[in-house]
Design a protein around this motif. Structure first.
Motif, short mmCIF file in Angstrom:
data_model
loop_
_atom_site.label_atom_id
_atom_site.label_comp_id
_atom_site.label_asym_id
_atom_site.label_seq_id
_atom_site.Cartn_x
_atom_site.Cartn_y
_atom_site.Cartn_z
N TYR A 175 6.00 12.45 -10.16
CA TYR A 175 6.05 12.00 -8.76
C TYR A 175 5.10 10.82 -8.55
CZ TYR A 175 4.96 12.25 -3.72
OH TYR A 175 4.72 11.96 -2.39
N LEU A 176 3.85 10.97 -9.02
CA LEU A 176 2.87 9.89 -8.88
C LEU A 176 3.29 8.65 -9.66
CD1 LEU A 176 -0.53 11.81 -9.14
CD2 LEU A 176 0.56 10.91 -7.07
N THR A 177 3.83 8.86 -10.85
CA THR A 177 4.26 7.73 -11.68
C THR A 177 5.36 6.93 -11.01
OG1 THR A 177 3.69 8.94 -13.70
CG2 THR A 177 5.17 7.07 -13.93
N LEU A 178 6.35 7.64 -10.46
CA LEU A 178 7.45 6.97 -9.76
C LEU A 178 6.93 6.23 -8.52
CD1 LEU A 178 10.30 9.65 -9.96
CD2 LEU A 178 10.32 7.37 -10.99
N GLY A 179 5.99 6.87 -7.82
CA GLY A 179 5.44 6.24 -6.62
C GLY A 179 4.72 4.95 -6.92
N TRP A 180 3.90 4.95 -7.96
CA TRP A 180 3.15 3.74 -8.30
C TRP A 180 4.04 2.70 -8.96
CZ3 TRP A 180 -0.86 2.54 -5.78
CH2 TRP A 180 -1.72 3.53 -5.31
N ASN A 191 2.74 5.10 7.85
CA ASN A 191 2.18 5.61 6.60
C ASN A 191 0.69 5.91 6.71
OD1 ASN A 191 4.53 5.69 5.02
ND2 ASN A 191 4.33 3.54 4.43
N ALA A 192 -0.06 4.96 7.28
CA ALA A 192 -1.50 5.13 7.37
C ALA A 192 -1.86 6.29 8.30
CB ALA A 192 -2.15 3.84 7.87
N SER A 193 -1.12 6.43 9.39
CA SER A 193 -1.40 7.52 10.35
C SER A 193 -1.14 8.88 9.71
CB SER A 193 -0.53 7.36 11.60
OG SER A 193 -0.83 6.15 12.27
N LEU A 194 0.00 9.01 9.04
CA LEU A 194 0.36 10.31 8.47
C LEU A 194 -0.51 10.65 7.25
CD1 LEU A 194 2.23 12.66 8.96
CD2 LEU A 194 3.98 11.55 7.57
N TYR A 195 -0.98 9.63 6.55
CA TYR A 195 -1.77 9.89 5.34
C TYR A 195 -3.25 10.15 5.65
CZ TYR A 195 -3.49 9.54 0.56
OH TYR A 195 -4.08 9.82 -0.65
N PHE A 196 -3.79 9.44 6.66
CA PHE A 196 -5.23 9.50 6.91
C PHE A 196 -5.62 10.40 8.08
CE2 PHE A 196 -5.01 5.30 4.72
CZ PHE A 196 -5.84 5.60 3.66
N SER A 197 -4.73 10.60 9.05
CA SER A 197 -5.10 11.33 10.26
C SER A 197 -4.89 12.84 10.13
CB SER A 197 -4.29 10.81 11.45
OG SER A 197 -4.50 11.62 12.58
N PRO A 198 -5.96 13.64 10.18
CA PRO A 198 -5.81 15.10 10.14
C PRO A 198 -5.00 15.63 11.33
CG PRO A 198 -8.09 14.46 9.71
CD PRO A 198 -7.37 13.24 10.20
N VAL A 199 -5.11 14.97 12.48
CA VAL A 199 -4.38 15.40 13.67
C VAL A 199 -2.88 15.24 13.46
CG1 VAL A 199 -3.96 14.97 16.11
CG2 VAL A 199 -6.29 14.86 15.21
N VAL A 200 -2.47 14.08 12.96
CA VAL A 200 -1.05 13.84 12.72
C VAL A 200 -0.53 14.76 11.61
CG1 VAL A 200 0.66 12.12 12.00
CG2 VAL A 200 -1.23 11.44 13.48
N GLN A 201 -1.34 14.99 10.59
CA GLN A 201 -0.94 15.89 9.51
C GLN A 201 -0.74 17.32 10.02
OE1 GLN A 201 -3.98 15.49 6.54
NE2 GLN A 201 -3.21 13.53 5.77
N PRO A 204 4.78 13.92 3.42
CA PRO A 204 5.75 13.11 2.68
C PRO A 204 5.33 11.66 2.45
CG PRO A 204 6.45 13.26 4.95
CD PRO A 204 5.20 14.11 4.82
N VAL A 205 4.06 11.35 2.60
CA VAL A 205 3.56 10.00 2.37
C VAL A 205 2.59 10.03 1.20
CG1 VAL A 205 2.23 8.07 3.30
CG2 VAL A 205 3.85 9.30 4.77
N ALA A 206 2.86 9.24 0.18
CA ALA A 206 2.02 9.18 -1.01
C ALA A 206 1.02 8.03 -0.88
CB ALA A 206 2.88 8.98 -2.26
N PRO A 207 -0.08 8.07 -1.66
CA PRO A 207 -1.03 6.95 -1.64
C PRO A 207 -0.36 5.61 -1.92
CG PRO A 207 -1.95 8.80 -2.84
CD PRO A 207 -0.53 9.15 -2.55
#
Length: 273
Positions: free
Chosen positions: A17-22, A67-77, A91-94
């Motif tokens: 998964y990480l390999t495909l993402g990068w 992407n940034a909101s869903l990845y970084f925000s604990p509230v949105v997560q 569902p948002v990868a680095p």
């Protein structure tokens, strides 16, 4: 491999998964450079529609916010898990966040090239200005609607829908421009090949997560990423057909001749045709 209450079941699938993402990040990021370099070598942006650039900047800016909101925000997560289940992975990868940041930067650089290089009579069309104004106006309305209830997932999902809509329409001006000119000169096919590779990798990445979780919630929970990939693949295939099959000699009318036709002036035969 845990994400809150969610975790990956297979370490091998997680690595895949990480390999495909990068990989998708790499090829999608590199895909911006052929057009930038083509503009630089030609010292011209003729043949590249400005409507596409304006739509593209709006699209990537909206996608970055999501992407940034869903990845970084604990509230949105937390709101995401409340909606889709405590065991669901975000569902948002680095790589998605990294791509969005890079995309906004490179699109801004391309817009700067429009300001400094030869562009002939080309300009942003009134419909494109209107559509872009509606998109950002809608974002402001969504913000005022979400603020009282603190429904931030709903807000950032709105930005995801905006980017999905902009993806659907951003390629249309360039595809039509190529058709009208019977040429792809000024439009980098290298960008398209790399974009096609990234879109395909993104689909496989989402499939890997679904297989590991035995769930399709990452598809339904991030329709923007799915739609982005499918729409990109569709238009990339169209551009490949235009470049290699329909207009392989790329000897259609020039941009200036096209502008004369649009303005109602007599058509001049192009390149001896």
């Amino acid at each position: 491999m845990a994400e809150g209450d969610a975790e990956w079941h297979s370490s091998s699938l997680y690595v895949f998964y990480l390999t495909l993402g990068w990989f998708a990040f790499a090829v999608w990021s590199v895909s911006f450079y052929p057009q930038v370099l083509l503009n630089y070598r030609r010292k011209s942006v003729t043949g590249l529609t400005f409507d596409f650039l304006v739509f593209n900047f709006t699209k990537h800016s909206s996608y970055l916010i999501y992407n940034a909101s869903l990845y970084f925000s604990p509230v949105v997560q937390q709101q995401y898990r409340d909606k889709y289940g405590k065991s669901e992975l975000i569902p948002v990868a680095p790589s998605d966040v990294a791509f969005s940041i890079h995309a906004v930067l490179l699109t801004a650089i391309t817009l700067f090239q429009v300001c400094i290089y030869e562009r002939g009579q080309q300009k942003v069309s009134k419909p494109a200005i209107g559509i872009t104004t509606v998109a950002w106006g809608s974002a402001v309305v969504l913000l005022f609607m979400a603020w009282p209830k603190g429904d931030w997932l709903w807000l950032v999902s709105g930005f995801n829908i905006i980017q999905l809509v902009m993806t659907a329409i951003k390629y249309i001006p360039q595809a039509w421009f190529n058709y009208q000119r019977k040429s792809t000169v000024g439009w980098s096919i290298g960008n398209i090949i790399l974009d096609l590779s990234g879109g395909t990798a993104n689909i496989f990445q989402m499939a890997i997560q679904s297989i590991d979780q035995n769930s399709t919630e990452n598809f339904t929970g991030n329709v923007g990423k799915l739609g982005l990939s499918l729409e990109s693949i569709f238009f990339d295939v169209l551009f490949v057909i235009q470049h290699y099959c329909l207009y392989p000699k790329r000897e259609g009318i020039t941009v200036d001749e096209y502008q004369e036709i649009e303005e109602g002036e007599p058509e001049t035969p192009a390149h001896g045709h």
